[in-house]
Design a protein around this motif. Structure first.
Motif, PDB file in Angstrom:
ATOM      1  N   ILE A 283       0.843  -1.281  -0.054  1.00 41.90           N
ATOM      2  CA  ILE A 283       0.119   0.070   0.083  1.00 41.90           C
ATOM      3  C   ILE A 283       0.839   1.157  -0.073  1.00 41.90           C
ATOM      4  O   ILE A 283       0.689   2.195  -0.743  1.00 41.90           O
ATOM      5  N   TYR A 284       2.011   1.198   0.744  1.00 40.51           N
ATOM      6  CA  TYR A 284       2.818   2.565   0.896  1.00 40.51           C
ATOM      7  C   TYR A 284       3.556   2.761  -0.628  1.00 40.51           C
ATOM      8  O   TYR A 284       3.379   3.838  -0.924  1.00 40.51           O
ATOM      9  N   LYS A 285       3.800   1.610  -1.230  1.00 40.59           N
ATOM     10  CA  LYS A 285       4.565   1.908  -2.482  1.00 40.59           C
ATOM     11  C   LYS A 285       3.449   2.315  -3.380  1.00 40.59           C
ATOM     12  O   LYS A 285       3.781   3.119  -4.230  1.00 40.59           O
ATOM     13  N   GLN A 286       2.253   1.786  -3.642  1.00 38.47           N
ATOM     14  CA  GLN A 286       1.248   2.384  -4.480  1.00 38.47           C
ATOM     15  C   GLN A 286       0.995   3.845  -4.319  1.00 38.47           C
ATOM     16  O   GLN A 286       0.770   4.624  -5.192  1.00 38.47           O
ATOM     17  N   LEU A 287       0.544   4.139  -3.093  1.00 37.93           N
ATOM     18  CA  LEU A 287       0.286   5.578  -2.795  1.00 37.93           C
ATOM     19  C   LEU A 287       1.557   6.498  -2.907  1.00 37.93           C
ATOM     20  O   LEU A 287       1.345   7.472  -3.309  1.00 37.93           O
ATOM     21  N   CYS A 288       3.011   6.058  -2.768  1.00 41.21           N
ATOM     22  CA  CYS A 288       3.898   6.685  -3.099  1.00 41.21           C
ATOM     23  C   CYS A 288       3.970   6.920  -4.512  1.00 41.21           C
ATOM     24  O   CYS A 288       4.232   8.116  -4.878  1.00 41.21           O
ATOM     25  N   GLU A 289       3.524   5.853  -5.316  1.00 36.22           N
ATOM     26  CA  GLU A 289       3.761   6.083  -6.726  1.00 36.22           C
ATOM     27  C   GLU A 289       2.668   7.143  -7.344  1.00 36.22           C
ATOM     28  O   GLU A 289       2.761   7.804  -8.336  1.00 36.22           O
ATOM     29  N   ASP A 290       1.581   7.036  -6.768  1.00 42.48           N
ATOM     30  CA  ASP A 290       0.363   7.836  -7.083  1.00 42.48           C
ATOM     31  C   ASP A 290      -0.425   8.525  -5.820  1.00 42.48           C
ATOM     32  O   ASP A 290      -1.030   7.756  -5.413  1.00 42.48           O
TER      33      ASP A 290
END
Length: 987
Positions: free
Chosen positions: A397-404
């Protein structure tokens, strides 16, 4: 057998058509009426009943490919022949001719495509069949086939067939290409036969191994990649295969189907499809999947050892009544779907289910993402406790939110964090604290999500407190820290945790919990301030995260005035400097006490508990001691209650010197009321133990503290410990530090003065301490010399020796003092001379020159006076010791050692005489003690005539010479009588 346009195929054993043969028969009945005569060659493959199997699949593939090419060219020739004679067509029919031509070409192309699809599918079917059956040796010459390699090969074959089969046009379009009802029916049969071959291939794979249900999961993925595929037909096949597997699984001893979780996620989304046919088939497939999962649960429960919980109930999986599900119930009802899946799937499979839905949140199809988010939230709402890979989910989740950062499903992802924190707060918080510092906006949003519910607040703070026990920058041991993976080789999680507290503490739902954990948070942040002061980890505005968190804690706890007062006292700036950090801790404790903070009882209780349990690191103790001491000073009168006094007694000998000194300092302040304290003796003994510390500052503080207490201590208690205290001073008289030597010697004398009424108790201790007191008269430090003179004056006074005046500066001479003391020893304590000689020998190897000089002189006088008391072996040892000193680098020492060596040689020579003479000499020396005269003339004054020593010496010498002959004759007669009696007894 071939009969006209009919084929009859009999199996080699049963007499019935087998699966490959049956498919070929059905296809033949479709192709022959359509005029595909070249396919008659296929019939030759089946002549002789089992001829097909006898020839082998490999040769059959080659002939099938050859027949397919012949068929293709034959049909093209027929089309060209039919359309080449354009001269016979009337011009008015040109348009119709072109349309008929195009229609004919399309039909022929469709027919060719169907033939190609069927042939390719049938070839793949045979390949899979051969790999799954005894003919696998055709593909691998080895007897063993790697299961993983076999599965990968089969998966590639299935993928090829899938993309070939389901790229066909719809059945309606195929039927429209027929000119008559018979042709339409034949085309439909061929179409269905192609699909059936694909389905039969899957059934063969699954019938051998349920693990290959994994292919159904991949099919769902392939279907979603291209919307042009026949989705309804794919779902139908998946449902049928699952139906078949659910019936077969009941006879299996064990069930190995690890793909059920991912497949359940795909089918759950299809259960909410807009097409009712797809929904119906997906719900049916999900129903059969859950039946398989239920059998898997029963298999695991059957093999699990029976254990009883505390209440006596057996640990069982959900009962069948809890997992009742029907296909109709699973249609369009997301709640029922998630409840059924959550109850039935094992934790590992449910984790796969959740992970698959989470990945769907990033789908470009908003409808799919929305359905996945709904099901994901419903699943975690009731079954989050079964999810295992929590850290992996949080990290994704952290990586997805960081990307977008403006992700369309951002709120759904944050809700997932909230739901996971309910059941696994430690896993979520640990993962959220394992990212680089300073935290970005995405991480702060996730912190808010994790701490948004008041019910989890205690668990969140407990986890953060656990993290705050770590030391920032401390390198983790890869062998000791295998339980979790850290993104940073150094432990920076405490710094992140401090920053997280700045975010979480002001939340309204945390107000009650903050009050509950105030003491723990206060001490943890004070420790982090100490650790951070070394690292200089500052934010852009030059502030520590731990410092910010501490100020937030004070303000959230209703202590705003304390924060303002600390700011006025410049406390926060002192924390930034390591040398003033301890004073900063003192200011915090003092200011809290001044404002009578309401959390005092809880804080005191926690500090006491922390002190009893002991710190994780030695440097942590100092913070606890400073804080606790200041709180006790402000809320209790001296002496402290016994519960706290025990702590200070233990801290006296703490491994951290700073802790020891603080404890000793506090104990010294209680001197005026020391007699009111309990267990005073144990307190004093702990101070004596501090004399053994390796830190000289601790020893000095212990000496000062002990002296302050002894001044106020009642005589009864004092007298019971005086011998032990005096004995503890003696080793310190030879300490390498001059300050410790002088204090130990000075305090030894003061103890003798205090205990003047108990001199009889201390005689042995006084005589045992004479050697260092005499030798250190030659110390290079004036303070040590003055302390020795002071204490020796008290000693000789207690022993009634007329030596005190010789210690005055105007009459002082080292050798004269030694001579006088030795003469007095001879007359009053002759028996101690041997022990004093042995004690002095130890100083001959000292690294300090003045000690070696003084010890050589003292040994010489003691030996001269007490030589008759020494044994032959003792003389030999002493001669060897003096012989080493003869080679000393200092010339003065060598000169003094020569005199002493001669003294021991004379004593050794006297020991060579007869036993009778030795007995006579010892008895004579014990009766007649002749006082010595100076032997070394070491640092001898030029004019000694007018000194008291010279006057007394002259007077004594006259008296001695006057009575010498009389005493000698008297003693001689007595000795002769004793010897004659001894000889007569022997006879």
């Amino acid at each position: 057998m071939v009969h006209g346009n009919q084929i009859s195929v009999t199996g080699p054993e049963s007499g019935e058509a087998g699966p490959p043969e049956r498919a070929l028969v059905e296809t033949w009945q479709v192709l022959v009426p359509l005029g595909y005569t070249h396919w008659n060659g296929i019939a030759g493959l089946f002549k002789g009943g089992g001829h097909f199997r006898d020839r082998g699949y490999k040769s059959c593939f080659q002939e099938l490919a050859k027949e397919k090419e012949l068929c293709k060219h034959s049909r093209i020739e027929q089309i060209e022949q039919y359309t080449t004679d354009e001269s016979q067509i009337y011009p008015c029919q040109e348009k119709r001719r072109r349309e008929n031509k195009e229609r004919s070409q399309a039909k022929e192309a469709c027919g060719i495509e169907l033939e190609s699809k069927w042939a390719g599918g049938f070839q793949n079917y045979l390949s899979v069949l051969a790999m799954n059956g005894p003919e696998a040796s055709l593909f691998n010459s080895d007897s063993f086939v790697d299961p993983l390699l076999q599965f990968e090969t089969q998966l590639k074959i299935i993928e090829s067939s899938f993309k070939m089969v389901f790229a066909l046009p719809s059945l309606e379009k195929v039927r429209d290409m027929g000119n008559s009802d018979n042709e339409k029916e034949d085309l439909e049969n061929l179409y269905q036969n192609i699909l059936n071959i694909f389905e039969d291939t899957l059934l063969i794979l699954v019938s051998k191994d349920l693990y290959k249900l994994q292919i159904l999961k991949d099919m769902a993925v392939w279907m979603n990649e291209d919307s042009s595929y026949l989705q309804e037909r794919i779902v139908v096949i998946i449902s049928r295969v699952l139906n078949f597997a659910s019936r077969r699984v009941k006879g299996y001893g064990s069930v190995d189907a690890p793909c059920l979780g991912v497949l359940a996620a795909e089918l759950s989304l299809l259960c909410c499809h807009n097409d009712p046919l797809i929904t119906q088939q997906a719900s049916s497939g999900l129903y059969h999947l859950l039946c398989i999962a239920k059998c898997q649960n029963e298999d695991i429960e059957k093999n699990r050892p029976k254990t009883n919980d505390k209440s006596g109930n057996q640990c069982l999986l959900p009962t069948p009544s809890d997992t009742e599900f029907q296909p109709k119930v699973l249609q369009q009802d997301k709640t029922k779907i998630t409840q059924s899946v959550g109850h039935t799937l094992l934790p590992s499979l449910l984790t796969d289910f959740v992970w698959s839905l989470l990945m769907k949140l990033s789908s470009p199809n908003y409808i799919t993402a929305f359905k996945a988010s709904t099901m994901l939230k419903l699943t975690l709402e009731y079954h989050a406790h079964k999810v295992t890979m929590v850290s992996k989910i949080v990290d994704a989740i952290y990586k997805q939110l960081c990307e977008d950062s403006s992700h369309i499903m951002k709120h759904a992802m944050l809700r997932v964090i909230t739901l996971l924190t309910r059941t696994s707060p430690k896993k979520v918080i640990f993962q959220l604290m394992d990212y680089p510092v300073p935290a970005d906006n995405t991480l702060i949003l996730m912190w808010h999500a994790a701490g948004s519910e008041s019910s989890v607040a205690p668990h969140v703070l407990k986890t953060i407190l656990l993290i705050l026990k770590g030391k920032p920058g401390e390198i983790q041991d890869s062998f000791m820290e295998r339980r979790r993976f850290s993104l940073d080789p150094t432990n920076m999680m405490p710094v992140v945790a401090s920053q997280a507290l700045c975010t979480l503490l002001p939340i309204c739902s945390y107000k009650k919990v903050v009050a509950q954990f105030f003491p723990q948070l206060l001490m943890a942040l004070l420790l982090q301030l100490f650790y951070s002061s070394d690292l200089r980890l500052m934010t852009e505005n030059k502030m520590f995260y731990a410092q910010d968190a501490l100020r937030v804690l004070l303000n959230c706890s209703g202590l705003q005035q304390v924060d303002i007062a600390l700011k006025k006292k410049n406390c926060w700036n002192q924390f930034n400097q390591t040398q003033f950090y301890h004073h900063g801790v003192y200011l915090v404790a003092k200011t809290l006490s001044d404002y009578n903070f309401p959390q005092f009882p809880e804080t005191l209780h926690y500090l006491y508990k922390l002190s009893v349990e002991g710190p994780r690191r030695s440097e942590d103790s100092i913070i606890t001691v400073i804080f606790l001491t200041e709180l006790l000073n402000n809320f209790f009168k001296d002496p402290f209650p016994e519960e706290f006094l025990v702590l200070f007694r233990n801290w006296v000998n703490d491994s951290n010197p700073a802790v020891s000194k603080l404890s000793l300092q506090k104990i010294a302040s209680m001197a005026p009321v020391i007699n009111e304290a309990q267990n005073v003796c144990s307190l004093l003994i702990s101070i004596l133990d501090a004399f053994l510390s390796k830190d000289k500052t601790v020893i000095i503080r212990a000496l000062i503290t002990l002296r302050r207490l002894l001044v106020k201590l009642d005589k009864v208690t004092y007298s019971s410990l005086c011998i032990r205290i005096a004995s503890s001073y003696c080793p310190l008289m030879d300490h390498s530090n001059g300050g410790i030597r002088s204090m130990a010697i000075q305090h030894f004398g003061e103890l003798l003065r205090d205990m003047s009424q108990y001199t009889w108790m201390l005689n042995d201790v006084v005589l045992g301490g004479l050697v260092p007191l005499i030798l250190f008269l030659e110390d290079t430090e004036i303070r040590v010399v003055q302390a020795c003179k002071y204490t020796l004056a008290i000693c000789v006074s207690e022993l009634n020796w007329p030596t005190s005046y010789l210690l005055k500066d105007e009459f002082y001479n080292f050798e004269v003092v030694v001579l006088n003391i030795c003469n007095n020893l001879l007359t009053s304590h002759e028996s101690y001379i041997t022990d004093l000689i042995s004690h002095t020998l130890g100083f001959l190897r000292s690294s300090r020159v003045y000690l070696r000089r003084a010890s050589v002189i003292l040994i010489g006088y003691l030996a001269k006076l007490g030589g008759h008391l020494l044994l032959r072996d003792e003389i030999t040892v002493m001669l060897e010791a003096i012989d080493r000193v003869l080679r000393d680098e200092d010339p003065v020492i060598r000169e003094l050692a020569e005199i002493t060596y001669k003294i021991f040689q004379e004593i050794a020579h006297r020991l060579t005489s007869s036993n009778l003479k030795q007995i006579f000499r010892r008895v004579f020396n014990s009766i007649y003690a002749k006082k010595l005269k100076p032997l070394y003339k070491y640092n001898w004054p030029n004019n000694l005539a007018g000194s008291p020593m010279r006057i007394k010496e002259t007077k004594n010498d006259t008296e001695v010479h006057a009575d010498e002959n009389y005493e000698y004759n008297l003693v001689k007669n007595e000795l002769l009588v004793c010897c004659s009696d001894h000889i007569s007894e022997e006879k």
